[in-house]
Design an enzyme around this catalytic site. Sequence first.
Site, PDB file in Angstrom:
ATOM      1  N   CYS A 261      -2.342  49.867 -13.116  1.00 44.91           N
ATOM      2  CA  CYS A 261      -3.174  49.161 -14.092  1.00 44.91           C
ATOM      3  C   CYS A 261      -2.421  48.743 -15.348  1.00 44.91           C
ATOM      4  O   CYS A 261      -2.277  47.574 -15.637  1.00 44.91           O
ATOM      5  CB  CYS A 261      -4.337  50.039 -14.504  1.00 44.91           C
ATOM      6  SG  CYS A 261      -5.179  50.688 -13.095  1.00 44.91           S
TER       7      CYS A 261
HETATM    8  N1  LIG Z   1      -5.808  52.420  -7.876  1.00 46.75           N
HETATM    9  C1  LIG Z   1      -6.099  52.469  -9.073  1.00 46.75           C
HETATM   10  O1  LIG Z   1      -5.869  53.476  -9.732  1.00 46.75           O
HETATM   11  C2  LIG Z   1      -6.698  51.280  -9.726  1.00 46.75           C
HETATM   12  C3  LIG Z   1      -6.915  51.422 -11.035  1.00 46.75           C
HETATM   13  C4  LIG Z   1      -7.394  50.324 -11.664  1.00 46.75           C
HETATM   14  C5  LIG Z   1      -7.685  49.163 -11.011  1.00 46.75           C
HETATM   15  N2  LIG Z   1      -7.513  49.090  -9.708  1.00 46.75           N
HETATM   16  C6  LIG Z   1      -7.926  47.841  -9.101  1.00 46.75           C
HETATM   17  O2  LIG Z   1      -8.741  48.055  -7.979  1.00 46.75           O
HETATM   18  C7  LIG Z   1      -8.462  47.062  -6.974  1.00 46.75           C
HETATM   19  C8  LIG Z   1      -8.150  47.774  -5.685  1.00 46.75           C
HETATM   20  O3  LIG Z   1      -6.981  48.489  -5.867  1.00 46.75           O
HETATM   21  P1  LIG Z   1      -6.618  49.756  -4.975  1.00 46.75           P
HETATM   22  O4  LIG Z   1      -5.690  50.552  -5.765  1.00 46.75           O
HETATM   23  O5  LIG Z   1      -7.830  50.395  -4.419  1.00 46.75           O
HETATM   24  O6  LIG Z   1      -5.842  49.024  -3.768  1.00 46.75           O
HETATM   25  P2  LIG Z   1      -5.265  49.679  -2.449  1.00 46.75           P
HETATM   26  O7  LIG Z   1      -4.053  48.932  -2.137  1.00 46.75           O
HETATM   27  O8  LIG Z   1      -5.245  51.154  -2.587  1.00 46.75           O
HETATM   28  O9  LIG Z   1      -6.404  49.371  -1.328  1.00 46.75           O
HETATM   29  C9  LIG Z   1      -6.852  48.135  -1.048  1.00 46.75           C
HETATM   30  C10 LIG Z   1      -7.331  48.039   0.414  1.00 46.75           C
HETATM   31  O10 LIG Z   1      -7.853  46.706   0.581  1.00 46.75           O
HETATM   32  C11 LIG Z   1      -7.500  46.261   1.872  1.00 46.75           C
HETATM   33  N3  LIG Z   1      -7.612  44.805   1.910  1.00 46.75           N
HETATM   34  C12 LIG Z   1      -6.706  43.883   1.544  1.00 46.75           C
HETATM   35  N4  LIG Z   1      -7.201  42.636   1.706  1.00 46.75           N
HETATM   36  C13 LIG Z   1      -8.456  42.775   2.206  1.00 46.75           C
HETATM   37  C14 LIG Z   1      -9.485  41.878   2.591  1.00 46.75           C
HETATM   38  N5  LIG Z   1      -9.327  40.556   2.501  1.00 46.75           N
HETATM   39  N6  LIG Z   1     -10.653  42.386   3.069  1.00 46.75           N
HETATM   40  C15 LIG Z   1     -10.824  43.726   3.181  1.00 46.75           C
HETATM   41  N7  LIG Z   1      -9.882  44.653   2.816  1.00 46.75           N
HETATM   42  C16 LIG Z   1      -8.721  44.170   2.347  1.00 46.75           C
HETATM   43  C17 LIG Z   1      -6.132  46.816   2.108  1.00 46.75           C
HETATM   44  O11 LIG Z   1      -5.846  46.887   3.484  1.00 46.75           O
HETATM   45  C18 LIG Z   1      -6.231  48.203   1.446  1.00 46.75           C
HETATM   46  O12 LIG Z   1      -6.610  49.178   2.381  1.00 46.75           O
HETATM   47  C19 LIG Z   1      -7.340  46.232  -7.535  1.00 46.75           C
HETATM   48  O13 LIG Z   1      -7.863  45.108  -8.177  1.00 46.75           O
HETATM   49  C20 LIG Z   1      -6.756  47.098  -8.587  1.00 46.75           C
HETATM   50  O14 LIG Z   1      -6.249  46.321  -9.650  1.00 46.75           O
HETATM   51  C21 LIG Z   1      -7.028  50.106  -9.039  1.00 46.75           C
END
Ligand SMILES: NC(=O)c1ccc[n+]([C@@H]2O[C@H](COP(=O)([O-])OP(=O)(O)OC[C@H]3O[C@@H](n4cnc5c(N)ncnc54)[C@H](O)[C@@H]3O)[C@@H](O)[C@H]2O)c1
Length: 415
Positions: A261
């Site tokens: 983030c």
């Molecule tokens: N992880 C964190 O701590 C965190 C913190 C803040 C914000 N975010 C935000 O949350 C969002 C998700 O991040 P995350 O860390 O969970 O990602 P991640 O990479 O852990 O997981 C994302 C999942 O989405 C799947 N995916 C990709 N394209 C797809 C599609 N078209 N349809 C369905 N599934 C699909 C991937 O296969 C993966 O399993 C991002 O925008 C990120 O910026 C995450």
Amino acid sequence: MSYDAVILGLGYVGLPLAQQALRAGLSVLGYDVNPAVVTALGEGRSHVDDLSDADVAEMVASGFRTTVDETLIATADVAVICVPTPLSEGDGPDLRAVTGAAEAIGRNLRPGMLVVLESTTYPGTTDDVVRPLLERLSGLVAGRDFHLAFSPERIDPGNETFGPRNTPKVVGGYTGACTERVAAFYGRFVDTVVRTRGTREAETAKLLENTYRHVNIALVNEMARFCHELGIDLWDVIHAASTKPFGFQAFYPGPGVGGHCIPIDPNYLSHNVRSKLGYPFRFVELAQEINATMPAYVARRAQNLLNADGQAVHGARVLLLGVTYKPNIADQRESPATPLARQLIALGAKVTFHDPYVQQWSVPRTDDLEGAAAAADLVILVQHHREYDADHLAGIAKRFFDTRGVTHGDQAHRL
Ligand SMILES: NC(=O)c1ccc[n+]([C@@H]2O[C@H](COP(=O)([O-])OP(=O)(O)OC[C@H]3O[C@@H](n4cnc5c(N)ncnc54)[C@H](O)[C@@H]3O)[C@@H](O)[C@H]2O)c1
């Protein structure tokens, strides 16, 4: 079979969200484009730090199903998008996963459904990118035939106090009715729901939260540099300032910012301002520059420490303690340890690492913490995992560089 909700993207954000909804008695379907993720979860195996295999098995036992079949999206009342938004070449968010998920929903959207975007992105994505895709592919109209909203996730990996249930949930709808619908949805499994005027305010709130951290960390990172030259103990300064019961929040310097983030999200806003309005968001760009150069600054300090004893960094044995981006978790995304190791290797140092949460990394690993700490020419504490007794390690090391300000006394050099 019909579901209360389908979560699209079963990662660090989507999976804890699914767990929380299931625990509140909602029926939840998990949709992901990665078959390996879908199969593993279906078999009760977790790939996310904050959830154990037992947690996933409990979710499956309470009806959680995972699929790669997008047509099943139509069996849910609510679709929540939690897919990645990595940084694109141009510094804006890469929205391909978001548009891919929106298209999958658009092809399977039924009247009366609610669609929520949780992925972090720039203001306007929900109304101007997701909505047109949903409307074009379904023939339905947002705010009339289906509801649309944005709700930023506030995951804090490793946080033992605040989780999805007791962290206030911000929601912003495309229309007032959309806001009420999404508030009712999260109200079923989150204690506090906070409404915004619209989706843009909710999108921007998330970016403000992370930009606030980014800028304040850059402030103390820059102070760390000149305080060191002026012989001022910045850690003592921050400790003293943090005793003020109002108007001050302590931020701490370090070897750089990591994680998904803080180093990334502020770019979404500065990219948006620059591309839409043609001028820079200077605070963010300056903070980027300062935070991004902290690993090089730490490498320079390490070189000076060795040089002070007449030892060249070239050929020196340097041990890095903790290579994850945060203490007590295994997540290495954007960890500053990576550019730091690269800088030290470029100076000719022989770099090894120790980390109780990481088995394999870009340099050789040591299991013998005490032995390696005593043998190294320089030990650098990069991440303060709870397993490390920093004062003890500083006592056995020839030279100990504490970049986290957790040591006491003069056995260690502090950032
Ligand atoms: N992880 C964190 O701590 C965190 C913190 C803040 C914000 N975010 C935000 O949350 C969002 C998700 O991040 P995350 O860390 O969970 O990602 P991640 O990479 O852990 O997981 C994302 C999942 O989405 C799947 N995916 C990709 N394209 C797809 C599609 N078209 N349809 C369905 N599934 C699909 C991937 O296969 C993966 O399993 C991002 O925008 C990120 O910026 C995450």
